[in-house]
Enzyme design. Structure first.
Site, PDB file in Angstrom:
ATOM      1  N   LYS A  16       0.837  -1.213   0.000  1.00 55.30           N
ATOM      2  CA  LYS A  16       0.000   0.000   0.000  1.00 55.30           C
ATOM      3  C   LYS A  16       0.868   1.259   0.000  1.00 55.30           C
ATOM      4  O   LYS A  16       0.655   2.177  -0.784  1.00 55.30           O
ATOM      5  CB  LYS A  16      -0.925   0.024   1.233  1.00 55.30           C
ATOM      6  N   ARG A  57     -10.039   0.688   8.107  1.00 55.32           N
ATOM      7  CA  ARG A  57      -9.629  -0.650   8.523  1.00 55.32           C
ATOM      8  C   ARG A  57     -10.704  -1.375   9.310  1.00 55.32           C
ATOM      9  O   ARG A  57     -10.480  -2.510   9.726  1.00 55.32           O
ATOM     10  CB  ARG A  57      -8.424  -0.516   9.444  1.00 55.32           C
ATOM     11  N   ARG A  84      12.084  -4.836   5.432  1.00 60.60           N
ATOM     12  CA  ARG A  84      11.823  -3.457   5.029  1.00 60.60           C
ATOM     13  C   ARG A  84      12.622  -2.437   5.846  1.00 60.60           C
ATOM     14  O   ARG A  84      12.782  -2.574   7.042  1.00 60.60           O
ATOM     15  CB  ARG A  84      10.324  -3.201   5.206  1.00 60.60           C
ATOM     16  N   ARG A 134      10.905  -0.046  11.342  1.00 57.79           N
ATOM     17  CA  ARG A 134       9.759   0.210  12.206  1.00 57.79           C
ATOM     18  C   ARG A 134       9.750  -0.690  13.429  1.00 57.79           C
ATOM     19  O   ARG A 134      10.110  -1.860  13.356  1.00 57.79           O
ATOM     20  CB  ARG A 134       8.461  -0.010  11.406  1.00 57.79           C
ATOM     21  N   ARG A 174      -0.769  -8.275  13.375  1.00 51.17           N
ATOM     22  CA  ARG A 174      -1.305  -7.324  12.391  1.00 51.17           C
ATOM     23  C   ARG A 174      -2.111  -8.055  11.321  1.00 51.17           C
ATOM     24  O   ARG A 174      -3.163  -7.584  10.879  1.00 51.17           O
ATOM     25  CB  ARG A 174      -0.165  -6.511  11.768  1.00 51.17           C
TER      26      ARG A 174
HETATM   27  P1  AP5 Z   1       4.869  -1.603   1.873  1.00 50.65           P
HETATM   28  O1  AP5 Z   1       4.514  -0.835   0.644  1.00 50.65           O
HETATM   29  O2  AP5 Z   1       5.612  -0.902   2.924  1.00 50.65           O
HETATM   30  O3  AP5 Z   1       3.559  -2.328   2.450  1.00 50.65           O
HETATM   31  P2  AP5 Z   1       2.274  -1.744   3.196  1.00 50.65           P
HETATM   32  O4  AP5 Z   1       1.091  -2.389   2.576  1.00 50.65           O
HETATM   33  O5  AP5 Z   1       2.323  -0.261   3.234  1.00 50.65           O
HETATM   34  O6  AP5 Z   1       2.506  -2.403   4.607  1.00 50.65           O
HETATM   35  P3  AP5 Z   1       2.440  -1.796   6.074  1.00 50.65           P
HETATM   36  O7  AP5 Z   1       3.247  -2.712   6.922  1.00 50.65           O
HETATM   37  O8  AP5 Z   1       2.794  -0.352   6.071  1.00 50.65           O
HETATM   38  O9  AP5 Z   1       0.941  -2.000   6.395  1.00 50.65           O
HETATM   39  P4  AP5 Z   1       0.283  -1.985   7.751  1.00 50.65           P
HETATM   40  O10 AP5 Z   1      -1.112  -1.930   7.314  1.00 50.65           O
HETATM   41  O11 AP5 Z   1       0.640  -3.100   8.632  1.00 50.65           O
HETATM   42  O12 AP5 Z   1       0.912  -0.701   8.484  1.00 50.65           O
HETATM   43  P5  AP5 Z   1       0.364   0.776   8.718  1.00 50.65           P
HETATM   44  O13 AP5 Z   1       1.513   1.689   8.742  1.00 50.65           O
HETATM   45  O14 AP5 Z   1      -0.753   1.067   7.842  1.00 50.65           O
HETATM   46  O15 AP5 Z   1       5.688  -2.892   1.397  1.00 50.65           O
HETATM   47  C1  AP5 Z   1       6.328  -3.746   2.327  1.00 50.65           C
HETATM   48  C2  AP5 Z   1       7.742  -4.139   1.834  1.00 50.65           C
HETATM   49  O16 AP5 Z   1       7.621  -4.970   0.686  1.00 50.65           O
HETATM   50  C3  AP5 Z   1       8.597  -2.940   1.396  1.00 50.65           C
HETATM   51  O17 AP5 Z   1       9.920  -3.147   1.818  1.00 50.65           O
HETATM   52  C4  AP5 Z   1       8.510  -2.941  -0.130  1.00 50.65           C
HETATM   53  O18 AP5 Z   1       9.714  -2.458  -0.715  1.00 50.65           O
HETATM   54  C5  AP5 Z   1       8.267  -4.398  -0.445  1.00 50.65           C
HETATM   55  N1  AP5 Z   1       7.354  -4.559  -1.578  1.00 50.65           N
HETATM   56  C6  AP5 Z   1       6.221  -3.832  -1.826  1.00 50.65           C
HETATM   57  N2  AP5 Z   1       5.617  -4.273  -2.956  1.00 50.65           N
HETATM   58  C7  AP5 Z   1       6.375  -5.306  -3.411  1.00 50.65           C
HETATM   59  C8  AP5 Z   1       6.271  -6.184  -4.558  1.00 50.65           C
HETATM   60  N3  AP5 Z   1       5.263  -6.078  -5.437  1.00 50.65           N
HETATM   61  N4  AP5 Z   1       7.224  -7.140  -4.695  1.00 50.65           N
HETATM   62  C9  AP5 Z   1       8.250  -7.247  -3.801  1.00 50.65           C
HETATM   63  N5  AP5 Z   1       8.407  -6.444  -2.729  1.00 50.65           N
HETATM   64  C10 AP5 Z   1       7.478  -5.476  -2.523  1.00 50.65           C
HETATM   65  O19 AP5 Z   1      -0.203   0.642  10.225  1.00 50.65           O
HETATM   66  C11 AP5 Z   1       0.669   0.435  11.313  1.00 50.65           C
HETATM   67  C12 AP5 Z   1      -0.122   0.396  12.608  1.00 50.65           C
HETATM   68  O20 AP5 Z   1      -0.757   1.666  12.826  1.00 50.65           O
HETATM   69  C13 AP5 Z   1      -1.278  -0.616  12.658  1.00 50.65           C
HETATM   70  O21 AP5 Z   1      -0.836  -1.899  13.042  1.00 50.65           O
HETATM   71  C14 AP5 Z   1      -2.205   0.041  13.684  1.00 50.65           C
HETATM   72  O22 AP5 Z   1      -1.738  -0.167  14.997  1.00 50.65           O
HETATM   73  C15 AP5 Z   1      -2.062   1.527  13.363  1.00 50.65           C
HETATM   74  N6  AP5 Z   1      -3.045   1.991  12.346  1.00 50.65           N
HETATM   75  C16 AP5 Z   1      -2.762   2.517  11.127  1.00 50.65           C
HETATM   76  N7  AP5 Z   1      -3.885   2.843  10.464  1.00 50.65           N
HETATM   77  C17 AP5 Z   1      -4.910   2.506  11.284  1.00 50.65           C
HETATM   78  C18 AP5 Z   1      -6.333   2.562  11.160  1.00 50.65           C
HETATM   79  N8  AP5 Z   1      -6.915   3.042  10.036  1.00 50.65           N
HETATM   80  N9  AP5 Z   1      -7.080   2.125  12.194  1.00 50.65           N
HETATM   81  C19 AP5 Z   1      -6.520   1.652  13.343  1.00 50.65           C
HETATM   82  N10 AP5 Z   1      -5.183   1.555  13.517  1.00 50.65           N
HETATM   83  C20 AP5 Z   1      -4.383   1.981  12.496  1.00 50.65           C
HETATM   84 MG    MG Z   2       2.503   1.171   4.790  1.00 46.35          MG
END
Ligand code: AP5
Ligand code: MG
Ligand code: ZN
Length: 217
Positions: free
Chosen positions: A15, A90, A129, A163, A174
């Protein structure tokens, strides 16, 4: 045309990576609640102080906190700028809140893009990552290394960071949260024929191409 799109998918689905690539050339801004919360934790704001332990455990922060963050961002954004929602909504409550927030700001939802991925690959993606500590550019130990080791491609910085929630145990929590609370909101958008599914296991550039095809309609 001003577009508002949601990127939906489990942790590590890409994402953040895809949002970063899509903002260029589409007049859109990335609205990542995860990034906003991490900034709040770092700045030790009241929201950050409340969110820190929840995020480190891999659980979801309260619906009210994240919806307020999104509302504030949209209020500050010009009407001519589109939005890519990354990691929001979410839960069902957040999906309903987003409809109200969008209506309030005179916006409508154009697409919900689900990045479909194989769960086994996600743990490797997440634990490998890292990001540039200066500009935030994302990298991966195996899939996306800087062209010159130790130097950011984008800004030339030398500090990188990982992170606090990117360890295997937290990643499993997660994923469980995604399965239990986030995946069940897909029917809400399916009913409105807004959902397109894109193969998130393809190479990063191919995923971008597939999303751009959806955006062109
Ligand atoms: P990346 O693009 O970083 O993946 P992502 O989908 O953004 O994953 P996240 O870990 O950021 O998602 P998340 O939902 O757990 O975390 P968030 O910050 O939203 O890609 C991952 C890796 O793979 C990278 O190194 C990239 O280079 C590689 N990659 C990408 N695409 C690839 C491909 N096609 N092929 C190969 N490699 C690839 O949330 C964190 C925390 O915040 C949550 O756990 C929660 O506690 C809180 N939070 C955030 N939003 C909310 C909400 N709306 N409600 C409640 N709590 C929330
Ligand atoms: Mg992300
Ligand atoms: Zn950088």
């Amino acid at each position: 045309m001003v577009m508002n799109i949601i990127l939906l998918g489990p942790p590590g689905a890409g994402k953040g990576t895809q949002s970063g690539l899509l903002v260029t050339g589409h007049g859109m801004r990335q609205l990542s609640t995860g990034d906003m919360l991490r900034a709040a934790v770092k700045a030790q704001t009241p929201v950050g102080l409340r969110a820190k332990a929840v995020m480190e455990a891999g659980e979801l922060v309260s619906d009210e906190i994240v919806s307020d963050l999104i509302d504030a961002e949209l209020a500050a954004m010009g009407a001519e700028t589109g939005a890519i929602f990354d990691g929001y909504p979410r839960t069902q409550a957040q999906a309903v809140a987003l409809d109200d927030i969008l209506a309030k700001h005179g916006r409508q939802l154009d697409h919900v893009i689900e990045l479909t991925v194989d769960e086994d690959a996600l743990v490797e993606r997440i634990t490998g990552r890292f990001t540039c500590g200066t500009c935030g550019e994302g990298y991966h130990d195996r899939f996306k290394q800087p062209a010159v080791e130790g130097t950011c491609d984008k800004c030339g910085g030398h500090e990188f960071k990982r992170r606090a929630d990117d360890n295997e145990e937290t990643v499993r929590t997660r994923m469980a949260e995604y399965r239990a609370k986030t995946a069940p909101i897909l029917p809400y958008y399916d009913e409105r024929k807004l959902v397109s599914r894109v193969d998130g296991m393809a190479d990063i550039a191919l995923v971008t191409t597939a999303i751009e095809k959806v955006l062109r309609g």
